[in-house]
Design an enzyme around this catalytic site. Sequence first.
Site, short mmCIF file in Angstrom:
data_model
loop_
_atom_site.label_atom_id
_atom_site.label_comp_id
_atom_site.label_asym_id
_atom_site.label_seq_id
_atom_site.Cartn_x
_atom_site.Cartn_y
_atom_site.Cartn_z
N LYS A 1 0.84 -1.20 0.00
CA LYS A 1 0.00 0.00 0.00
C LYS A 1 0.87 1.25 0.00
CE LYS A 1 -3.85 2.21 2.36
NZ LYS A 1 -4.80 2.13 3.48
N HIS B 1 4.40 3.42 5.83
CA HIS B 1 3.57 4.63 5.95
C HIS B 1 4.43 5.86 5.73
CE1 HIS B 1 0.62 7.46 7.50
NE2 HIS B 1 1.53 7.91 8.33
#
EC number: 4.6.1.18
Length: 148
Positions: A32, A143
Amino acid sequence: MGLEKSLILFPLLVLVVGWVQPSLGKETSAMKFERHDVDSDSSSSSPTYCNQMMKRREMTKGSCKPVNTFVHESLQDIHAVCSQKNVKCKNGQTNCYKSRSALRITDCRLTGSSKYPNCEYKTSQQQKHIIVACEGNPSVPVHFDASA
């Protein structure tokens, strides 16, 4: 005897396949991060870069993501940040790392007049240090926390 074994093993096989199969297509946090924040092949010279990339990377499905940053360095260089200076994350966690040098990034910010489904972004190219949260062994970015 063979039929009895088959009748026992088949339901077991169905259970195992049903349990394993969903995880095969599941996007990991590292995947992601790469989809949301890495664009090694581009330097984003177009003013419509963010509009195109946010849509292409599926960050305008269901709503407009307000802010996103793309890093224009090799995946190897971005992964290397996980072995650089440890800093505190914005959420207070201690698994963030700051790049030693400024990297090429594009900051995408939703314009004030923009409303879903017509997500419009302001594209801003910059050279900044990046701060990423890292996890795993080997440690990889999961992240994008900030730029500085």
